[in-house]
Write an enzyme that holds these catalytic residues in place. Structure first.
Site, PDB file in Angstrom:
ATOM      1  N   ALA A  23       0.804  -1.233   0.000  1.00 31.55           N
ATOM      2  CA  ALA A  23       0.000   0.000   0.000  1.00 31.55           C
ATOM      3  C   ALA A  23       0.834   1.278   0.000  1.00 31.55           C
ATOM      4  CB  ALA A  23      -0.930  -0.006   1.218  1.00 31.55           C
ATOM      5  N   ASP A  48       1.658  -2.930   4.217  1.00 28.12           N
ATOM      6  CA  ASP A  48       2.949  -2.860   3.534  1.00 28.12           C
ATOM      7  C   ASP A  48       3.950  -3.722   4.314  1.00 28.12           C
ATOM      8  OD1 ASP A  48       3.911  -0.839   1.112  1.00 28.12           O
ATOM      9  OD2 ASP A  48       5.566  -1.522   2.364  1.00 28.12           O
ATOM     10  N   PHE A 120      -2.148  -4.070 -16.315  1.00 29.90           N
ATOM     11  CA  PHE A 120      -3.574  -3.740 -16.184  1.00 29.90           C
ATOM     12  C   PHE A 120      -3.989  -2.584 -17.081  1.00 29.90           C
ATOM     13  CE2 PHE A 120      -3.114  -6.191 -12.275  1.00 29.90           C
ATOM     14  CZ  PHE A 120      -4.305  -6.903 -12.256  1.00 29.90           C
ATOM     15  N   HIS A 147      11.308   1.642 -18.978  1.00 29.52           N
ATOM     16  CA  HIS A 147      10.692   1.911 -17.671  1.00 29.52           C
ATOM     17  C   HIS A 147      11.513   2.917 -16.857  1.00 29.52           C
ATOM     18  CE1 HIS A 147       8.332  -1.728 -18.517  1.00 29.52           C
ATOM     19  NE2 HIS A 147       7.480  -1.276 -17.593  1.00 29.52           N
ATOM     20  N   LYS A 151      12.538   0.619 -11.190  1.00 28.42           N
ATOM     21  CA  LYS A 151      11.964  -0.722 -11.399  1.00 28.42           C
ATOM     22  C   LYS A 151      13.001  -1.785 -11.031  1.00 28.42           C
ATOM     23  CE  LYS A 151       9.607  -3.596 -14.841  1.00 28.42           C
ATOM     24  NZ  LYS A 151       8.660  -4.080 -13.831  1.00 28.42           N
TER      25      LYS A 151
END
Ligand SMILES: NC(=O)C1=CN([C@@H]2O[C@H](COP(=O)(O)OP(=O)(O)OC[C@H]3O[C@@H](n4cnc5c(N)ncnc54)[C@H](O)[C@@H]3O)[C@@H](O)[C@H]2O)C=CC1
Ligand SMILES: O=C(O)C1=N[C@H](C(=O)O)C[C@H](O)C1
Length: 260
Positions: A23, A48, A120, A147, A151
């Site tokens: 989160a 988290d 998504f 990216h 990442k």
């Protein structure tokens, strides 16, 4: 626990109780905002690293969304499935062996659904579908994913999934390897090889998540490109999966089946 139908087993004014794992991460923060703003959902747990996973079950979460790390996600999912909580998973690092382990856990909990999607973004899902459709018509195919530099993994989950789709379509069409006479003068110069498809990973400040699929045939190339400029781009897909996951017991890989 039994599967929930599209009509749901709750009255229309009862919101779906959602917990978020990861989160405090880049995606988790965005998911918490999106769930909080959705009129048919209630954000009941924000978990988290270092937090107690039971916060989600104690809060009565019916669906958990996981955007954590490839190292953490399998333990999280094992716990969710054990608790009878359905899950929507965006975290990367899913091999066929991991998916198979999850199918085993789900077989013992017939009412629970898990949706795992490498991306998504609706545009990204279409980009992968278009690439799969084009694959058998071109002798060359390479993927360039770009990216943000924070990442953790390379190549991206999206690039890996796209490469596998292209490779399967090429194999089904009886195509051999893409032509390539190059000898690497420096290791990695030609990217990595996923099922015979070259994947190149770029990391640069200013980028969010981008991918090009480059196809080549005699006298022509086709480039299919998708850009996520903002993590908000992933939220319609995440919310769609949260709404549908309990109607799809077992494992669903990719968003494609949910968009049909
Ligand atoms: N499928 C998709 O559409 C997308 C997938 N991703 C993937 O989602 C994952 C997360 O990405 P970001 O949010 O950028 O990473 P991030 O590093 O910003 O966030 C990950 C969060 O997970 C937390 N975490 C680590 N272990 C945990 C545990 N055991 N329990 C709960 N929380 C834990 C970390 O403390 C961190 O706050 C990556 O694998 C990334 O590739 C990212 C964007 C879109
Ligand atoms: O880490 C990210 O940011 C992203 N991860 C996913 C991936 O690895 O494909 C999805 C998207 O590319 C953003």
């Amino acid at each position: 626990m039994s599967a929930v139908t599209d009509e749901q087993d709750k009255s229309a004014d009862e919101p779906l109780r959602v917990g978020v794992l990861g989160a405090r991460g880049r995606m988790g923060i965005e998911v918490c905002k999106a769930v909080d703003a959705a009129p048919d959902m209630e954000l009941v747990a924000m978990v988290d690293q270092g937090d107690w996973l039971f916060n989600a079950s104690d809060a009565g979460a019916e669906v958990v969304v996981d955007f954590t790390t490839p190292d953490a996600v399998m333990d999280n999912l094992h716990w969710c499935i054990d608790q009878g909580i359905s899950a929507v998973v965006g975290t990367t690092g899913f091999t066929e062996a991991r998916l198979e382990r999850m199918r085993g856990w789900l077989a013992r909990k017939p009412g629970v659904g898990v949706v795992v999607a490498p991306n998504f973004g609706i545009g990204a899902v279409l980009m992968m579908q278009f690439a799969e459709r084009a694959a058998s018509h071109f002798e060359s195919a390479e993927i360039i994913e770009q990216h943000h530099p924070r990442k953790l993994d390379a190549p991206s989950g999206t690039a890996t999934h796209t490469a596998r789709l292209i490779a399967a379509a090429r194999a089904a069409a009886g195509q051999g390897p893409a032509p390539d006479a190059t000898r690497d003068e420096v290791a990695g110069a030609r990217g990595c090889d996923i099922d015979g498809v070259r994947v190149h990973s770029v990391r640069a400040t200013g980028l969010v998540a981008h991918q090009e699929v480059l196809f080549g045939a005699t006298g022509e190339t086709l480039t299919i490109r998708h850009d996520s400029y903002d993590r908000a781009s992933f939220m319609p897909g995440v919310l769609l999966a949260v709404r549908k996951v309990r109607t799809r017991p077992g494992l669903t890989v990719g968003l494609d089946a949910l968009l049909d």
